[in-house]
Scaffold this active site. Sequence first.
Site, PDB file in Angstrom:
ATOM      1  N   GLY A   1       0.864  -1.225  -0.079  1.00  0.00           N
ATOM      2  CA  GLY A   1       0.327   0.418   0.213  1.00  0.00           C
ATOM      3  C   GLY A   1       0.877   0.959   0.233  1.00  0.00           C
ATOM      4  O   GLY A   1       1.591   1.361   0.785  1.00  0.00           O
TER       5      GLY A   1
ATOM      6  N   CYS B   1      -8.571   2.359   6.276  1.00  0.00           N
ATOM      7  CA  CYS B   1      -8.423   2.639   6.895  1.00  0.00           C
ATOM      8  C   CYS B   1      -9.251   4.034   8.340  1.00  0.00           C
ATOM      9  O   CYS B   1      -9.677   4.268   7.113  1.00  0.00           O
ATOM     10  CB  CYS B   1      -7.046   3.743   6.296  1.00  0.00           C
ATOM     11  SG  CYS B   1      -6.170   2.708   5.164  1.00  0.00           S
TER      12      CYS B   1
ATOM     13  N   THR C   1      -7.509  -7.459   5.300  1.00  0.00           N
ATOM     14  CA  THR C   1      -7.622  -8.299   6.562  1.00  0.00           C
ATOM     15  C   THR C   1      -8.978  -8.446   8.230  1.00  0.00           C
ATOM     16  O   THR C   1      -9.896  -7.338   8.000  1.00  0.00           O
ATOM     17  CB  THR C   1      -6.638  -8.523   7.658  1.00  0.00           C
ATOM     18  OG1 THR C   1      -6.213  -6.682   7.725  1.00  0.00           O
ATOM     19  CG2 THR C   1      -5.384  -8.503   6.532  1.00  0.00           C
TER      20      THR C   1
HETATM   21  C1  LIG Z   1       1.500  -8.176   6.417  1.00  0.00           C
HETATM   22  C2  LIG Z   1       0.565  -8.328   5.743  1.00  0.00           C
HETATM   23  C3  LIG Z   1       0.232  -6.617   4.559  1.00  0.00           C
HETATM   24  C4  LIG Z   1      -0.688  -6.349   4.497  1.00  0.00           C
HETATM   25  N1  LIG Z   1      -0.623  -4.942   4.008  1.00  0.00           N
HETATM   26  C5  LIG Z   1      -1.488  -4.953   2.823  1.00  0.00           C
HETATM   27  C6  LIG Z   1      -1.443  -3.223   2.296  1.00  0.00           C
HETATM   28  O1  LIG Z   1      -0.578  -2.346   2.175  1.00  0.00           O
HETATM   29  N2  LIG Z   1      -2.897  -3.216   2.119  1.00  0.00           N
HETATM   30  C7  LIG Z   1      -4.214  -3.557   1.701  1.00  0.00           C
HETATM   31  O2  LIG Z   1      -5.152  -3.215   1.065  1.00  0.00           O
HETATM   32  N3  LIG Z   1      -3.998  -5.143   2.439  1.00  0.00           N
HETATM   33  C8  LIG Z   1      -2.810  -5.492   2.897  1.00  0.00           C
HETATM   34  N4  LIG Z   1      -2.837  -6.553   3.210  1.00  0.00           N
HETATM   35  C9  LIG Z   1      -4.012  -7.653   3.275  1.00  0.00           C
HETATM   36  C10 LIG Z   1      -3.759  -8.617   2.075  1.00  0.00           C
HETATM   37  O3  LIG Z   1      -3.674  -7.997   1.042  1.00  0.00           O
HETATM   38  C11 LIG Z   1      -4.592  -9.426   2.017  1.00  0.00           C
HETATM   39  O4  LIG Z   1      -6.344  -9.033   1.934  1.00  0.00           O
HETATM   40  C12 LIG Z   1      -5.098 -10.086   3.538  1.00  0.00           C
HETATM   41  O5  LIG Z   1      -4.161 -10.317   4.196  1.00  0.00           O
HETATM   42  C13 LIG Z   1      -6.499 -11.651   2.860  1.00  0.00           C
HETATM   43  O6  LIG Z   1      -5.731 -12.400   2.244  1.00  0.00           O
HETATM   44  P1  LIG Z   1      -4.654 -13.855   2.785  1.00  0.00           P
HETATM   45  O7  LIG Z   1      -5.682 -14.544   4.044  1.00  0.00           O
HETATM   46  O8  LIG Z   1      -4.337 -14.626   1.422  1.00  0.00           O
HETATM   47  O9  LIG Z   1      -3.314 -13.274   3.282  1.00  0.00           O
HETATM   48  C14 LIG Z   1      -1.660  -7.233   4.379  1.00  0.00           C
HETATM   49  C15 LIG Z   1      -1.912  -8.586   4.768  1.00  0.00           C
HETATM   50  C16 LIG Z   1      -0.645  -8.778   5.454  1.00  0.00           C
HETATM   51  C17 LIG Z   1      -0.258 -10.363   6.007  1.00  0.00           C
END
Ligand SMILES: Cc1cc2nc3c(=O)[nH]c(=O)nc-3n(C[C@H](O)[C@H](O)[C@H](O)COP(=O)(O)O)c2cc1C
Length: 308
Positions: A50, A134, A197
């Site tokens: 992001g 956010c 998340t």
């Molecule tokens: C360490 C970490 C950093 C993340 N940073 C962002 C971010 O900067 N912007 C965003 O929209 N989602 C961010 N996410 C969310 C992920 O892109 C994703 O939507 C979320 O983790 C669910 O998918 P997953 O279960 O496959 O991880 C982040 C997730 C993790 C674990």
Amino acid sequence: MSAKRPDLSVRIGDVELSNPVIAASGTFGYGGEFSEIMDLSQLGGIVVKGLSIHVERGNAPPRIVETPGGMLNSIGLQNVGAEGFLEEKLPFLRRFNTAVIANIWGRTFDEYIAVAERLDGAKGLTALELNISCPNIKEGGINFGTDPKQTEQVTRAVREASSLPLWVKLTPGVTDIGELARAAEAGGADALSVINTLRGMTIDVPSRRPTLSTIFGGLSGPAILPIALYMVYETRRATNLPILGIGGIEGLDQALQFFILGANAVQVGTANFYDPMASIRLVEDLRDWCETQNMLSINELVGSLERD
Ligand SMILES: Cc1cc2nc3c(=O)[nH]c(=O)nc-3n(C[C@H](O)[C@H](O)[C@H](O)COP(=O)(O)O)c2cc1C
């Protein structure tokens, strides 16, 4: 002579992807580290960490903790800023034949607009993904993404600030995600990324303190799969916009469930941390699976949910 292999290309609005597997924001950095172990051109796309208008240092440690079937993070949207991305990261990503999607965020409407304007017209950028999970510091810290009015307004503001295709990433911490999906659509979204998340926390028992420095953080990984699938189901009922399914995808079985529900592409997140080749393998597994089903295109699977 071998038969023609199934076609994995998909369209997300005006964007054509060579395949429907995308690396999720925040779990793939800016692609650099992963390029050392894989050919990034094999991915349908990469959503970068992001970006904000200014450089962001992120939260103090501890900011990551393992949980049953997942992890909690409170990275705090640490990033190189729009300028740093354009100068140091995008030129490298341009070398690959993969879609590059800039995930963007802000603390006010003006910050969202500023980063969208700065990235508009950047060579090699395929789309913007709007992170609306956010707090709006001008509205008492209420998340943009939990309020339909703010969701619509911030989407419209970015829509007007940029000519790039706009994907809006929905927040799962809401009562009715369908309402938020319609709000993003009304604001001019071209596609919806579902989901970000979920909020969670853990306690370190000996010290009786929250494990994360920020008390709570974002839960991700296999633990959130059923919630993400349900959210995609509700989003598909609310809108016909293209959907990028996200949450708990480790491989073929989870990805197929998202497609059946109507997702047009998927994003792999947390799995990248413990299985860096997960997304590349998923591309091949999808192709093989389509072949076993005599499907010429992955699109035949999209929205094929049976209900009696
Ligand atoms: C360490 C970490 C950093 C993340 N940073 C962002 C971010 O900067 N912007 C965003 O929209 N989602 C961010 N996410 C969310 C992920 O892109 C994703 O939507 C979320 O983790 C669910 O998918 P997953 O279960 O496959 O991880 C982040 C997730 C993790 C674990």
